[in-house]
Enzyme design. Structure first.
Site, mmCIF file in Angstrom:
data_model
loop_
_atom_site.group_PDB
_atom_site.id
_atom_site.type_symbol
_atom_site.label_atom_id
_atom_site.label_comp_id
_atom_site.label_asym_id
_atom_site.label_seq_id
_atom_site.Cartn_x
_atom_site.Cartn_y
_atom_site.Cartn_z
ATOM 1 N N GLU A 191 11.591 23.266 -0.835
ATOM 2 C CA GLU A 191 11.650 23.608 -2.250
ATOM 3 C C GLU A 191 12.771 22.876 -2.977
ATOM 4 O O GLU A 191 12.570 22.332 -4.067
ATOM 5 C CB GLU A 191 11.831 25.118 -2.449
ATOM 6 C CG GLU A 191 11.911 25.485 -3.912
ATOM 7 C CD GLU A 191 11.866 26.974 -4.177
ATOM 8 O OE1 GLU A 191 11.680 27.331 -5.359
ATOM 9 O OE2 GLU A 191 12.013 27.767 -3.241
ATOM 10 N N ASP B 167 10.802 27.054 2.657
ATOM 11 C CA ASP B 167 11.371 27.720 1.478
ATOM 12 C C ASP B 167 12.642 28.415 1.949
ATOM 13 O O ASP B 167 12.582 29.388 2.713
ATOM 14 C CB ASP B 167 10.385 28.740 0.901
ATOM 15 C CG ASP B 167 10.808 29.231 -0.480
ATOM 16 O OD1 ASP B 167 11.983 29.013 -0.851
ATOM 17 O OD2 ASP B 167 9.984 29.821 -1.184
ATOM 18 N N ILE C 198 14.988 30.271 0.452
ATOM 19 C CA ILE C 198 15.036 31.669 0.015
ATOM 20 C C ILE C 198 13.852 31.906 -0.910
ATOM 21 O O ILE C 198 13.833 31.395 -2.031
ATOM 22 C CB ILE C 198 16.355 32.035 -0.707
ATOM 23 C CG1 ILE C 198 17.573 31.765 0.177
ATOM 24 C CG2 ILE C 198 16.321 33.511 -1.127
ATOM 25 C CD1 ILE C 198 18.916 32.086 -0.498
ATOM 26 N N ASP C 199 12.884 32.634 -0.447
ATOM 27 C CA ASP C 199 11.801 33.062 -1.327
ATOM 28 C C ASP C 199 12.194 34.423 -1.883
ATOM 29 O O ASP C 199 12.647 35.293 -1.143
ATOM 30 C CB ASP C 199 10.485 33.158 -0.550
ATOM 31 C CG ASP C 199 9.298 33.346 -1.476
ATOM 32 O OD1 ASP C 199 9.425 33.056 -2.683
ATOM 33 O OD2 ASP C 199 8.240 33.783 -0.998
ATOM 34 N N THR D 46 14.341 34.465 -4.785
ATOM 35 C CA THR D 46 15.749 34.214 -5.130
ATOM 36 C C THR D 46 16.266 35.220 -6.153
ATOM 37 O O THR D 46 17.417 35.669 -6.061
ATOM 38 C CB THR D 46 15.930 32.774 -5.649
ATOM 39 O OG1 THR D 46 15.571 31.852 -4.619
ATOM 40 C CG2 THR D 46 17.373 32.509 -6.046
ATOM 41 N N ASP E 41 5.633 28.413 -0.770
ATOM 42 C CA ASP E 41 5.459 29.859 -0.927
ATOM 43 C C ASP E 41 4.299 30.399 -0.095
ATOM 44 O O ASP E 41 4.319 31.554 0.321
ATOM 45 C CB ASP E 41 5.215 30.208 -2.399
ATOM 46 C CG ASP E 41 6.401 29.907 -3.282
ATOM 47 O OD1 ASP E 41 7.455 30.534 -3.063
ATOM 48 O OD2 ASP E 41 6.290 29.046 -4.173
#
Length: 280
Positions: free
Chosen positions: A71, A90, A92-93, A95, A221
């Site tokens: 990302e 990803d 930190i999905d 955030t 995602d």
């Protein structure tokens, strides 16, 4: 792909996701330096970048011939997905959840080989939820097998959505109308603000369906979690075409069965047509 190579990929990814999860868990309550991307609902912190640098750096050392989609390092212009082993990350999905200390947030690592997902790991270190899947070998939460819900139809389903898109001017009316319509059709609706983890909850069987489409949603995602859903017996379809998803076109309806998925797609298409006619 040889079983030995597959095991090495998995073991390396598991080690890295625990290291990344430790960073996320330790920093939940720390001061965060926050930058906006698409708007005040699409944010990035120094920890997103730190975790992605850790994961990609270690994977490049271990597998120098592999490719990477991340990302923070890739940005909005996705590269072409080739047959080469490609890690999809990803850091930190969720955030915004992470910034607020809301415990639904996760680190995501997936691996595609020959354009097909073969490995998916989604880890929420705050709640200690480690979702894993390998193609043809099932899906698991903390080592226990997953199976999607047996609820047969939409009227008895708990459906997750993302209400946050009301903040996007061009999506506001459609988002509100979709919420209104699905709220009537389903038994209940929920919103968590974290795509990969919510997709995993479909695989876990505690949510019957989830649809996701909008700015800021991308391959990282949905890629890993799409394998977790399919290995748990669920389906994940393209929101527009109703066909199996292309992970490079991240607009998805995930569900415990094909009937619920298609009913949601039909409702969304009808909603969007009404809104388009009304706003012309």
């Amino acid at each position: 792909m040889a079983r030995y190579a597959e095991d090495v990929y998995y073991e390396t990814a598991i080690k890295l996701i625990h290291e990344a999860g430790q960073i996320l868990r330790d920093s939940v309550n720390d001061l965060k330096h926050i930058d906006q991307k698409l708007g005040d609902w699409d944010l990035v912190t120094q920890y997103d970048r730190k975790i992605e640098d850790l994961i990609i750096g270690e994977l490049k050392q271990a597998f120098p011939n592999h490719r990477f989609i991340g990302e923070e390092s890739t940005g909005k212009d996705l590269p072409e997905l080739t047959d080469a082993p490609t890690w999809i990350i990803d850091p930190i999905d969720g955030t915004l959840n992470f910034i607020h200390g809301f415990p639904h947030t996760c680190v995501v690592i997936g691996l595609a080989v020959k354009k097909e997902m073969v490995l998916g790991i989604v880890y929420n270190p705050v709640l200690e939820q480690l979702f894993t899947a390998r193609k043809g070998r099932g899906a698991f939460l903390n080592g226990k097998p997953l199976q999607v819900s047996k609820v047969p139809d939409l009227s008895k389903a708990l459906v997750c959505i993302e209400s946050g898109f009301v903040k996007v001017d061009e999506l506001r009316e459609k988002t509100l109308e979709r919420i209104r319509t699905l709220g009537k059709a389903a038994q209940g609706i929920r919103t968590l603000g974290v795509v990969a983890l919510t997709l995993c909850y479909v695989g876990l069987g505690i949510v019957e369906a989830y649809y996701i489409e909008g700015p800021g949603v991308s391959t990282w995602d949905i890629a890993a979690a799409s394998l977790i859903i399919s290995e748990a017996g669920g389906v994940i379809l393209d929101l527009i075409t109703g066909e199996p998803i292309d992970i490079m076109k991240p607009r998805a309806v995930a569900a415990c069965n094909i009937r619920i998925a298609r009913d949601i797609i039909k409702l969304i298409h009808e909603v969007d047509e009404r809104v388009d006619i009304r706003t012309k």
